[in-house]
Scaffold this active site. Structure first.
Site, PDB file in Angstrom:
ATOM      1  N   ARG A 145       0.832  -1.199   0.000  1.00 22.12           N
ATOM      2  CA  ARG A 145       0.000   0.000   0.000  1.00 22.12           C
ATOM      3  C   ARG A 145       0.874   1.260   0.000  1.00 22.12           C
ATOM      4  O   ARG A 145       0.607   2.233  -0.716  1.00 22.12           O
ATOM      5  CB  ARG A 145      -0.911  -0.032   1.228  1.00 22.12           C
ATOM      6  CG  ARG A 145      -2.013   0.959   1.101  1.00 22.12           C
ATOM      7  CD  ARG A 145      -2.997   0.886   2.236  1.00 22.12           C
ATOM      8  NE  ARG A 145      -3.936   1.951   2.023  1.00 22.12           N
ATOM      9  CZ  ARG A 145      -5.215   1.777   1.799  1.00 22.12           C
ATOM     10  NH1 ARG A 145      -5.742   0.610   1.776  1.00 22.12           N
ATOM     11  NH2 ARG A 145      -5.996   2.831   1.577  1.00 22.12           N
ATOM     12  N   ARG A 170     -10.285   5.975  -1.510  1.00 20.36           N
ATOM     13  CA  ARG A 170      -9.164   5.489  -0.691  1.00 20.36           C
ATOM     14  C   ARG A 170      -8.786   6.513   0.365  1.00 20.36           C
ATOM     15  O   ARG A 170      -8.690   7.705   0.052  1.00 20.36           O
ATOM     16  CB  ARG A 170      -7.917   5.254  -1.546  1.00 20.36           C
ATOM     17  CG  ARG A 170      -8.095   4.232  -2.617  1.00 20.36           C
ATOM     18  CD  ARG A 170      -7.964   2.842  -2.063  1.00 20.36           C
ATOM     19  NE  ARG A 170      -8.192   1.881  -3.141  1.00 20.36           N
ATOM     20  CZ  ARG A 170      -8.585   0.628  -2.934  1.00 20.36           C
ATOM     21  NH1 ARG A 170      -8.781   0.184  -1.713  1.00 20.36           N
ATOM     22  NH2 ARG A 170      -8.777  -0.185  -3.951  1.00 20.36           N
ATOM     23  N   ASN A 228     -11.647  17.635  -1.276  1.00 21.66           N
ATOM     24  CA  ASN A 228     -12.436  16.404  -1.318  1.00 21.66           C
ATOM     25  C   ASN A 228     -13.914  16.771  -1.327  1.00 21.66           C
ATOM     26  O   ASN A 228     -14.313  17.789  -0.770  1.00 21.66           O
ATOM     27  CB  ASN A 228     -12.114  15.562  -0.072  1.00 21.66           C
ATOM     28  CG  ASN A 228     -12.870  14.258  -0.025  1.00 21.66           C
ATOM     29  OD1 ASN A 228     -12.882  13.507  -1.007  1.00 21.66           O
ATOM     30  ND2 ASN A 228     -13.516  13.956   1.088  1.00 21.66           N
ATOM     31  N   HIS A 266     -17.640  15.317  -0.131  1.00 25.05           N
ATOM     32  CA  HIS A 266     -18.238  14.319   0.758  1.00 25.05           C
ATOM     33  C   HIS A 266     -19.761  14.455   0.673  1.00 25.05           C
ATOM     34  O   HIS A 266     -20.284  15.568   0.822  1.00 25.05           O
ATOM     35  CB  HIS A 266     -17.753  14.542   2.192  1.00 25.05           C
ATOM     36  CG  HIS A 266     -18.253  13.512   3.146  1.00 25.05           C
ATOM     37  ND1 HIS A 266     -17.840  12.194   3.094  1.00 25.05           N
ATOM     38  CD2 HIS A 266     -19.154  13.580   4.154  1.00 25.05           C
ATOM     39  CE1 HIS A 266     -18.462  11.514   4.037  1.00 25.05           C
ATOM     40  NE2 HIS A 266     -19.264  12.327   4.695  1.00 25.05           N
ATOM     41  N   ASP A 326     -12.272  13.152   6.307  1.00 27.09           N
ATOM     42  CA  ASP A 326     -13.521  13.926   6.308  1.00 27.09           C
ATOM     43  C   ASP A 326     -13.550  15.014   7.370  1.00 27.09           C
ATOM     44  O   ASP A 326     -14.591  15.327   7.958  1.00 27.09           O
ATOM     45  CB  ASP A 326     -14.747  12.996   6.442  1.00 27.09           C
ATOM     46  CG  ASP A 326     -14.877  12.064   5.248  1.00 27.09           C
ATOM     47  OD1 ASP A 326     -14.358  12.411   4.164  1.00 27.09           O
ATOM     48  OD2 ASP A 326     -15.477  10.986   5.390  1.00 27.09           O
TER      49      ASP A 326
END
Ligand code: GRF
Length: 211
Positions: A68, A94, A110, A112, A164
């Site tokens: 990873r 991810r 991002n 959400h 988040d």
């Protein structure tokens, strides 16, 4: 678009309808690359159809921490090769390490599909006095329905180490209707998300607020 366009790299895992909205607009910015983490992501086709450099980097062994780590390094190198002014996680599913986040600090945002506060709070007061639980994670639409919330929404925020959580750039409420399914609610949220992500990327490209 000009030669000196504000350069945007978009990360996708799924259908890529928000990516499509960004590709269709490109006012004051240019989508210079699309990066996907799974070969079935329909966003790959959207990037290619728009004649944009599109790279698929599947994470083959998600539970192997060394693999990873190596994968993240490749993702970071590919993104960096396109010298982005902004990296947009548009349905990127991810969770990335703090090391990765630090590399693109202050230039990564991002989306959400729920309302978020900009701190780590577990509940959130709405303007009408209601207090609702904050829904983070990969199943935000399903969880909002399961909790029987009257309202959910979408948030665009800067990416910080915590998942988040991060300074909010934009947020819109979306009411939950009595006969909503996960699919119907998510589609109504996405109808709000698409113009919102375009608006925010345009604003960031104009330097307000600075990325
Ligand atoms: C959006 O709802 C976004 O908030 C979430 O994933 C969804 C992506 O949708 N993180 P699409 O792939 O752009 O259609």
């Amino acid at each position: 678009m000009t030669d000196a366009a504000f350069r945007v790299v978009v990360l996708v895992s799924g259908s890529g309808s928000n990516l499509q909205a960004l590709l269709d607009d490109q006012t004051g910015y240019e989508v210079v690359a699309v990066v996907a983490d799974r070969s079935k992501a329909a966003g790959i086709e959207r990037g290619l159809r728009a004649n944009v450099a599109t790279v698929c980097l599947p994470l083959r062994h998600p539970k192997d921490s060394e693999a990873r780590h190596a994968w993240e390094e490749v993702v970071a190198r590919v993104i960096a090769a396109f010298a982005p002014d902004l990296v947009v996680m548009a349905g990127w599913m991810r969770v990335m390490s703090s090391r990765f986040v630090a590399q693109f600090a202050d230039r990564m945002i991002n989306q959400h599909p729920a309302l978020l506060p900009s701190d780590g709070a577990a509940t959130m007061p709405l303007s009408d006095g209601q207090v609702i639980p904050v829904i983070r994670g990969a199943h935000a639409v399903r969880d909002a329905l399961m909790l029987g919330l009257p309202v959910t929404g979408c948030t665009i925020h800067r990416v910080t180490e915590e998942v988040d959580v991060g300074p909010i750039l934009a947020q819109v409420r979306v009411p939950i209707l009595p006969d909503d399914t996960e699919a119907s609610l998510h589609e109504r949220i996405k109808q709000v998300e698409r113009p919102l992500i375009v608006q925010i990327v345009r604003e960031l490209a104009q330097g307000s607020p600075a990325p």
